[in-house]
Design an enzyme around this catalytic site. Structure first.
Site, PDB file in Angstrom:
ATOM      1  N   SER A 134      -8.127  78.760 -54.373  1.00  0.00           N
ATOM      2  CA  SER A 134      -9.033  78.573 -55.507  1.00  0.00           C
ATOM      3  C   SER A 134      -8.898  77.190 -56.113  1.00  0.00           C
ATOM      4  O   SER A 134      -9.697  76.813 -56.971  1.00  0.00           O
ATOM      5  CB  SER A 134      -8.743  79.625 -56.582  1.00  0.00           C
ATOM      6  OG  SER A 134      -7.407  79.514 -57.032  1.00  0.00           O
ATOM      7  N   HIS A 155     -13.881  80.752 -50.552  1.00  0.00           N
ATOM      8  CA  HIS A 155     -13.278  81.212 -51.796  1.00  0.00           C
ATOM      9  C   HIS A 155     -14.023  82.421 -52.342  1.00  0.00           C
ATOM     10  O   HIS A 155     -15.090  82.303 -52.960  1.00  0.00           O
ATOM     11  CB  HIS A 155     -13.268  80.074 -52.832  1.00  0.00           C
ATOM     12  CG  HIS A 155     -12.674  80.468 -54.142  1.00  0.00           C
ATOM     13  ND1 HIS A 155     -13.105  79.958 -55.346  1.00  0.00           N
ATOM     14  CD2 HIS A 155     -11.669  81.343 -54.438  1.00  0.00           C
ATOM     15  CE1 HIS A 155     -12.403  80.496 -56.320  1.00  0.00           C
ATOM     16  NE2 HIS A 155     -11.526  81.339 -55.796  1.00  0.00           N
ATOM     17  N   GLU A 167     -17.655  80.661 -52.683  1.00  0.00           N
ATOM     18  CA  GLU A 167     -17.756  79.209 -52.548  1.00  0.00           C
ATOM     19  C   GLU A 167     -17.315  78.827 -51.137  1.00  0.00           C
ATOM     20  O   GLU A 167     -16.191  79.130 -50.722  1.00  0.00           O
ATOM     21  CB  GLU A 167     -16.865  78.508 -53.583  1.00  0.00           C
ATOM     22  CG  GLU A 167     -17.403  78.616 -55.001  1.00  0.00           C
ATOM     23  CD  GLU A 167     -16.454  78.055 -56.046  1.00  0.00           C
ATOM     24  OE1 GLU A 167     -16.939  77.412 -56.992  1.00  0.00           O
ATOM     25  OE2 GLU A 167     -15.229  78.286 -55.928  1.00  0.00           O
ATOM     26  N   ASN A 205     -14.163  77.374 -60.908  1.00  0.00           N
ATOM     27  CA  ASN A 205     -12.880  77.212 -61.588  1.00  0.00           C
ATOM     28  C   ASN A 205     -12.802  75.902 -62.367  1.00  0.00           C
ATOM     29  O   ASN A 205     -12.153  75.836 -63.413  1.00  0.00           O
ATOM     30  CB  ASN A 205     -11.725  77.310 -60.597  1.00  0.00           C
ATOM     31  CG  ASN A 205     -11.411  78.752 -60.235  1.00  0.00           C
ATOM     32  OD1 ASN A 205     -11.936  79.673 -60.845  1.00  0.00           O
ATOM     33  ND2 ASN A 205     -10.568  78.950 -59.248  1.00  0.00           N
TER      34      ASN A 205
END
Length: 605
Positions: A134, A155, A167, A205
């Site tokens: 991540s 991800h 992702e 993130n």
């Protein structure tokens, strides 16, 4: 998966050959990824370090599928078939025939590089190796292999069987056919893929953890309680969870490591973990998984919050310390009309003031229309509608406010205009009357200081539309009397609102957390890292937010957003709060969002 010319040419239209999928690491995330592939008919080999870890991984799978069956999401036969497609091993060599291997081990670069080096020797040269990291560099992970072009980030978001977003992270050497095949595979799994470059945090993130870090810092500075910070974002922005509760769910150790990685790569101070996070991690207060983080839980891994020493007691519930029977509202716009409706529906007699008879009549018409819609939808009885309208009185004279108990100012967001109004209210209103402002960004103390009664002045920041939005930020200045703040909070409860308390500084709670996040999204777009559509998709599907940042910016208005961002920057002097140049340019060009037909998107069609 092969690299032949024919297959490469067809990569964009064909789904990848994924007869056997390997998943290394069967913790909560890895087991969820294995379940996703098995649900869609793939044979899965899950690999763990030892028998105990393998048993835990099997337990994760059994528990997840049992919950799906109990909720009617999966039949018992389908659950049995799903589990039958998963084989768990403790030997990496069992992945020799896998055409795709997804790594979901601990967030350690050394660990992942070592694993990828071993996998590189085990799987066939045309197999794809994917990391679920991540925050770590996919490029650095790929460099541990002899074929870095076949390495990609994949991800997933937790819980993987539920979350619809993935992702897909490309490095500078990721082969186009690998990128196309993995993107196609993600779509085959019923997920929405977004392709992005290899930088710490990727899309979701990067934006999420800056916001979470800011919330933790706000709590650390004792600006607001944990309950009020979380309630503010839930009720003010419609977020599914407050930021501190979300940090507990993610795990404070995980959050700290992600922030540390992002800060090391980008050197953005907004990603430097607030000291409190490190202290809590060192103390073992990691959130739900240990039973205590920002909140205390019934037991480790339980979602049930229990009372602790920070939990407000029933004795702390606010009470009306100053008698309030009649309410005055100054202003005739949408917000003022909504506030008039809120108090009248709450049983208060309301006197509202406009600059002309036409504007006064417009308020009555807006309130009547809103109430009529509620009657048509069965949310309000006609008799109640008539009672509410009977509590309203309009006037064009400020002097008529001389006997009201509370005045709420809801005029233009202009400090000079508001200051003049408060000077007048100070002369007109009775002793002991509460003077409240709905400003969303101006200093409340600037209004209080022009009166002879600064202790009676308080912020009462409603959210638009006031009849619908549950949140009110009650803003105390250094001079606000405690009985005024407490009475204001109690009145919010009396009219069905959720009151949160905070001090008088730019942005209060909601805007101070929301607008830096929106500004970061603009910077991401400005840097050509991802498109507005992909960023919006990432935040809606990856973080379960009701709107993506660019959708929200166009609704709020880029001019309003820029003004708030400038206020935040001027107050906090934080370089990361400086408005993104792209936002400045859009406002200069008149691209303000929906209200002008064009903002980050074209709304004229």
């Amino acid at each position: 998966m092969t690299a032949s010319a024919t297959e490469t040419a067809a990569a964009s239209t064909e789904t990848p050959r994924t007869d056997v999928v390997g998943v290394v690491g069967l913790g909560t995330m890895g087991a969820g990824i294995a379940e996703v592939f098995a649900r869609h008919g793939f044979s899965v080999i899950g690999v763990e370090v030892d028998d105990a870890a393998a048993d835990r991984g099997q337990g994760h799978l059994d528990h997840s599928t049992s919950r799906a069956v109990a909720r009617g999401k999966l039949s018992e036969d389908d659950a049995a078939a799903l589990l039958g497609r998963v084989r768990i091993s403790t030997d990496l060599s069992d992945l020799a025939d896998a055409t795709l291997v997804v790594e979901a081990v601990g967030e350690s670069l050394d660990l992942k590089r070592s694993l990828f080096s071993r996998l590189d020797e085990i799987v066939s040269p045309d197999a794809v190796l994917a990391t679920n990291t991540s925050s770590l560099s996919v490029t650095e992970i790929s460099a541990a292999t002899s074929h870095p072009g076949r390495v990609v980030g994949m991800h997933f978001f937790n819980p993987a069987p539920v979350q619809k977003f993935v992702e897909v992270v490309r490095t500078v050497v990721t082969e186009p056919r690998v990128l196309d095949e993995v993107t196609g595979l993600v779509e085959k799994l019923g997920k929405s893929p977004v392709v992005c470059g290899d930088r710490a945090g990727f899309i979701a993130n990067t934006l999420l953890f800056g916001y979470l870090n800011h919330a933790a810092s706000m709590f650390e500075g004792r600006y607001a309680t944990r309950e009020d910070i979380d309630a503010a974002m839930r009720f003010g922005c419609g977020y599914p969870m407050g930021p501190l509760a979300l940090l507990d769910l993610i795990g404070l150790d995980t959050a700290y490591e992600i922030l540390e990685t992002m800060y090391r790569q980008g050197r953005d101070r907004l990603h430097a973990p607030t000291p409190l996070l490190k202290q809590m991690v060192s103390a073992g207060l990691l959130g739900r998984k240990t039973g205590r983080g920002f909140y205390t839980y019934e037991k480790p891994d339980s979602p049930v919050v229990v009372d602790d020493e920070r939990t407000p007691s029933a004795a702390d519930a606010p009470e009306v310390r100053r008698q309030v029977r009649t309410v005055g509202v100054v202003g005739t716009g949408t917000m003022a009309s909504g506030i008039v409706e809120v108090f009248a529906k709450g049983g208060f007699d309301v006197l509202y003031v406009g600059r002309s008879a036409d504007k006064v009549d417009a308020v009555a018409a807006r309130v009547a229309k809103s109430l009529d819609k509620a009657v048509q939808r069965g949310k309000l009885e006609e008799s109640a509608r008539d009672e509410v309208l009977g509590r309203l009185t309009g006037t064009t004279s400020l002097d008529d406010l001389s006997s009201v108990d509370l005045v709420v100012e809801a005029i233009a967001e202009d400090l000079a205009v508001k200051t003049t109004l408060f000077e007048n209210l100070d002369e007109i209103c009775r002793d002991g009357a509460i003077l409240a402002t709905t400003t969303s960004s101006l200093p409340v103390i600037e209004l209080a200081r022009v009166t002879s009664r600064p202790g009676d002045v308080v912020g009462m920041h409603f959210f638009n539309p006031a009849p619908v939005m549950k949140l009110v930020e009650v803003v105390s200045t250094v001079a606000t009397a405690e009985d005024v703040a407490e009475t204001t909070r109690a009145l919010c409860g009396a009219v069905g609102k959720v009151a949160v308390s905070c001090g008088d500084r730019a942005g209060f709670i909601v805007n101070a957390l929301l607008f830096p996040y929106l500004n970061d999204a603009v910077k991401m777009l400005e840097g050509h890292y991802a498109t507005a559509d992909d960023i919006d998709t990432a935040m809606k599907l990856g973080c379960a937010l009701p709107m993506g940042p660019f959708e929200l910016l166009d609704v709020v208005g880029n001019d309003v957003s820029l003004a708030i961002q400038r206020e935040l920057y001027l107050e906090f002097r934080e370089p990361g709060f400086a408005p993104a140049p792209l936002l400045e340019h859009l406002v200069t060009a008149g691209y303000l969002g929906r209200k002008t037909g064009r903002g980050f998107r074209d709304h004229s069609r």
